[in-house]
Scaffold this motif. Structure first.
Motif, PDB file in Angstrom:
ATOM      1  N   LEU A   1       0.894  -1.182   0.078  1.00  0.00           N
ATOM      2  CA  LEU A   1      -0.078  -0.040  -0.078  1.00  0.00           C
ATOM      3  C   LEU A   1       1.005   1.382   0.094  1.00  0.00           C
ATOM      4  N   TRP A   2       0.129   2.607  -0.159  1.00  0.00           N
ATOM      5  CA  TRP A   2       0.964   3.682  -0.162  1.00  0.00           C
ATOM      6  C   TRP A   2       0.163   4.880   0.225  1.00  0.00           C
ATOM      7  N   TYR A   3       0.853   5.766   1.219  1.00  0.00           N
ATOM      8  CA  TYR A   3       0.277   6.808   1.431  1.00  0.00           C
ATOM      9  C   TYR A   3       0.899   7.990   0.680  1.00  0.00           C
ATOM     10  N   PRO A   4       0.058   8.448  -0.223  1.00  0.00           N
ATOM     11  CA  PRO A   4       0.387   9.555  -1.214  1.00  0.00           C
ATOM     12  C   PRO A   4       0.978  10.835  -0.687  1.00  0.00           C
ATOM     13  N   PRO A   5       0.502  11.446   0.387  1.00  0.00           N
ATOM     14  CA  PRO A   5       0.888  12.887   0.772  1.00  0.00           C
ATOM     15  C   PRO A   5       2.417  12.917   0.787  1.00  0.00           C
ATOM     16  N   ASP A   6       3.187  13.804   0.184  1.00  0.00           N
ATOM     17  CA  ASP A   6       4.597  13.515  -0.284  1.00  0.00           C
ATOM     18  C   ASP A   6       5.197  14.903   0.068  1.00  0.00           C
TER      19      ASP A   6
ATOM     20  N   VAL B   1      -0.338  16.811  -7.406  1.00  0.00           N
ATOM     21  CA  VAL B   1      -1.035  17.347  -8.501  1.00  0.00           C
ATOM     22  C   VAL B   1      -1.804  16.034  -9.016  1.00  0.00           C
ATOM     23  N   LYS B   2      -1.651  14.772  -8.958  1.00  0.00           N
ATOM     24  CA  LYS B   2      -2.595  13.678  -9.219  1.00  0.00           C
ATOM     25  C   LYS B   2      -3.263  12.975  -7.923  1.00  0.00           C
TER      26      LYS B   2
ATOM     27  N   SER C   1       1.598  12.494 -12.815  1.00  0.00           N
ATOM     28  CA  SER C   1       1.551  12.071 -11.442  1.00  0.00           C
ATOM     29  C   SER C   1       2.511  12.887 -10.635  1.00  0.00           C
ATOM     30  N   MET C   2       3.338  13.621 -11.605  1.00  0.00           N
ATOM     31  CA  MET C   2       4.377  14.659 -10.967  1.00  0.00           C
ATOM     32  C   MET C   2       4.570  15.604 -11.993  1.00  0.00           C
ATOM     33  N   LEU C   3       4.688  16.979 -11.247  1.00  0.00           N
ATOM     34  CA  LEU C   3       4.925  17.996 -12.447  1.00  0.00           C
ATOM     35  C   LEU C   3       5.591  19.227 -11.495  1.00  0.00           C
ATOM     36  N   GLU C   4       6.890  19.286 -11.439  1.00  0.00           N
ATOM     37  CA  GLU C   4       8.035  19.993 -10.763  1.00  0.00           C
ATOM     38  C   GLU C   4       8.546  20.845 -11.560  1.00  0.00           C
ATOM     39  N   LEU C   5       9.119  22.104 -11.044  1.00  0.00           N
ATOM     40  CA  LEU C   5       9.816  23.045 -11.723  1.00  0.00           C
ATOM     41  C   LEU C   5      10.840  23.630 -10.903  1.00  0.00           C
ATOM     42  N   MET C   6      11.941  23.784 -11.624  1.00  0.00           N
ATOM     43  CA  MET C   6      12.912  24.419 -11.071  1.00  0.00           C
ATOM     44  C   MET C   6      13.596  25.584 -11.796  1.00  0.00           C
ATOM     45  N   ASP C   7      14.101  26.652 -11.007  1.00  0.00           N
ATOM     46  CA  ASP C   7      14.478  27.836 -12.097  1.00  0.00           C
ATOM     47  C   ASP C   7      16.175  27.621 -12.018  1.00  0.00           C
TER      48      ASP C   7
ATOM     49  N   GLY D   1       2.235  21.715 -11.344  1.00  0.00           N
ATOM     50  CA  GLY D   1       1.002  21.101 -11.714  1.00  0.00           C
ATOM     51  C   GLY D   1      -0.166  21.473 -11.062  1.00  0.00           C
ATOM     52  N   ASP D   2      -0.212  21.935  -9.775  1.00  0.00           N
ATOM     53  CA  ASP D   2      -1.311  22.610  -9.049  1.00  0.00           C
ATOM     54  C   ASP D   2      -0.869  23.940  -8.803  1.00  0.00           C
ATOM     55  N   GLY D   3       0.011  24.657  -9.326  1.00  0.00           N
ATOM     56  CA  GLY D   3       0.163  26.122  -9.117  1.00  0.00           C
ATOM     57  C   GLY D   3       0.657  26.635  -7.785  1.00  0.00           C
ATOM     58  N   ASN D   4       1.216  25.594  -7.018  1.00  0.00           N
ATOM     59  CA  ASN D   4       1.815  25.964  -5.799  1.00  0.00           C
ATOM     60  C   ASN D   4       3.184  26.193  -6.079  1.00  0.00           C
ATOM     61  N   THR D   5       3.738  27.287  -5.765  1.00  0.00           N
ATOM     62  CA  THR D   5       5.065  27.672  -5.965  1.00  0.00           C
ATOM     63  C   THR D   5       5.801  28.124  -4.583  1.00  0.00           C
ATOM     64  N   HIS D   6       7.077  27.731  -4.573  1.00  0.00           N
ATOM     65  CA  HIS D   6       7.955  28.101  -3.388  1.00  0.00           C
ATOM     66  C   HIS D   6       9.130  29.136  -3.690  1.00  0.00           C
TER      67      HIS D   6
END
Length: 436
Positions: free
Chosen positions: A102-107, A130-131, A222-228, A347-352
């Protein structure tokens, strides 16, 4: 004793407690809270102390209730749930679930060092949200100690439950201001299927953010991450992860769809990246290679802390406005004369946006503080939020009314007063430390 209290005074983001209670059972939490209620002493609950918004910073004259010794994790594979105490680390829940397929998704990026209690308190998200959604999507039940020491049990192992008001959801994300979580029932799902990872480089963050908008319109990765570029180079300076230092932006996408659907999703992501002006697109199905690339994204905060003093932002906007947010943050950095590194759960518009500055330079400090405020104001103007997953805490409290408005603030204060009439639970987090 003085050093011991100092160790529990702050989180990752500041008061000195008169005492620290390291509870081992829920009844010990109740005893401490009842005493505090009788004497009207502030109480600050604390998990692993990995927060970034000052949510578990101690209060002068108060007591800190540390939940770090409450670490039990029990998996019920038949019900596909984990019964978890708040001090357990996110990674410990994942490992326990994995033993049963099994898997606990929050990551969260800090999944190896952050506690479930803290995740619940801030409604944490992470790289897979995002998914698969955020913490609240996996909470079926919890035990909460209220401000008078009463323990209430909400929900349970059942998947559906609409009996009465949705009190369970009220406590998720409340940052310890309404009650102290001492146990949670978390929904688990079948383990993720090994899929494919795509890495794309872009000349600019603007181009990469347009690719994200296009991808979200066509496929649910299932993942969409961005780095500058600043983040990429900080990571590579800290520890080599094989990232392209010359890239203006780096997009990491994954698909865990089964069989041919995975190839189809990755092909769509590739097309979107190329249409947005990608310099290079690379795909892999090698789990170790993918893990190294994702680790680079996860380690960004650690790498940036090695460059200087930092202020961590956590703003989110509707995905279509992501390019406007990216451009606006770059303009704020120029106007304030500071460096703002930008990484995102794109992917969900959440930036840091991470403001990096010189704490010994008064002008740099002033510029950083201004930039911190301006980034939140920009997110609000774009219809977004001042925090997507780190919480308001104390660091962002002043900006909250600008986002939600006076009516919501008044409602928030009424709820707080109903559950905590003496204002003793985590005073100063989300709301001012007193009701006046």
């Amino acid at each position: 004793m003085e050093k011991y209290r100092e160790d529990f005074a702050r989180d990752g983001s500041a008061g000195m407690p008169v005492a620290v209670v390291r509870a081992e059972h829920a009844d010990q939490v109740q005893v401490a809270v009842r005493w505090a209620a009788e004497h009207r002493v502030p109480v600050v609950p604390r998990g692993a102390g990995s927060g970034l918004s000052g949510g578990s910073s101690a209060v002068d004259g108060g007591i800190t209730i540390s939940l770090d010794r409450m670490r039990a994790v029990e998996v019920d594979p038949a019900s596909q749930v984990a019964i978890v105490e708040p001090g357990a680390f996110n990674v410990e829940v994942k490992r326990a679930a994995a033993e049963h397929g099994l898997w606990y998704p929050p990551d969260p990026s800090s999944f190896e060092i952050c506690s479930i209690g803290g995740n619940l308190a801030t409604n944490a998200g992470g790289l897979c949200c995002v998914k698969y959604g955020v913490t609240t999507d996996y909470v079926l039940g919890m035990d909460v100690v209220l401000a008078d020491g009463t323990l209430v049990r909400l929900g349970g192992k059942q998947i559906k439950d609409v009996a009465g008001l949705s009190l369970l959801k009220l406590f998720v994300g409340s940052e310890g201001t309404l009650g102290i979580i001492t146990r949670a029932v978390l929904r688990l799902i079948p383990a993720q299927v090994a899929g494919a990872t795509l890495v794309s480089t872009f000349p600019t963050m603007t181009a990469a953010s347009h690719a994200v908008v296009a991808i979200r319109g066509k496929v649910r990765a299932s993942m969409l991450e961005l780095m500058d570029n600043t983040s990429i180079n900080a990571v590579e300076d800290w520890r080599s992860h094989g990232l392209d230092r010359s890239a203006g932006a780096l997009l990491i996408a994954q698909s865990d769809a089964p069989g041919d659907a995975c190839s189809a999703e990755i092909a769509i992501v590739r097309d979107c990246c190329e249409a947005a002006g990608a310099d290079e697109v690379f795909t892999t199905t090698d789990p170790e290679e993918a893990a190294l690339l994702v680790a680079g994204r996860r380690n960004t905060f650690h790498a940036l802390e090695a460059r200087g003093t930092v202020l961590f932002e956590d703003v989110g906007v509707p995905v279509p406005t992501l390019p406007a947010l990216v451009d606006g943050i770059a303009e704020i950095a120029r106007e304030c004369g500071v460096e703002i590194a930008l990484v995102a759960h794109a992917g969900d518009g959440n930036t840091h946006p991470v403001v990096v500055y010189d704490a010994a330079d008064a002008a740099s400090v002033a510029g950083a503080r201004t930039a911190f405020d301006e980034v939140m104001a920009l997110a609000i103007r774009l219809g977004g939020t001042i925090t997507g997953e780190h919480g308001v805490g104390r660091a962002k409290r002043a900006a909250l009314p600008d986002q939600v408005g006076p009516d919501v603030m008044a409602l928030t204060r009424r709820i707080k007063a109903a559950l905590d009439p003496d204002w003793i639970l985590n005073p100063g987090a989300i709301l001012p430390p007193t009701p006046s």
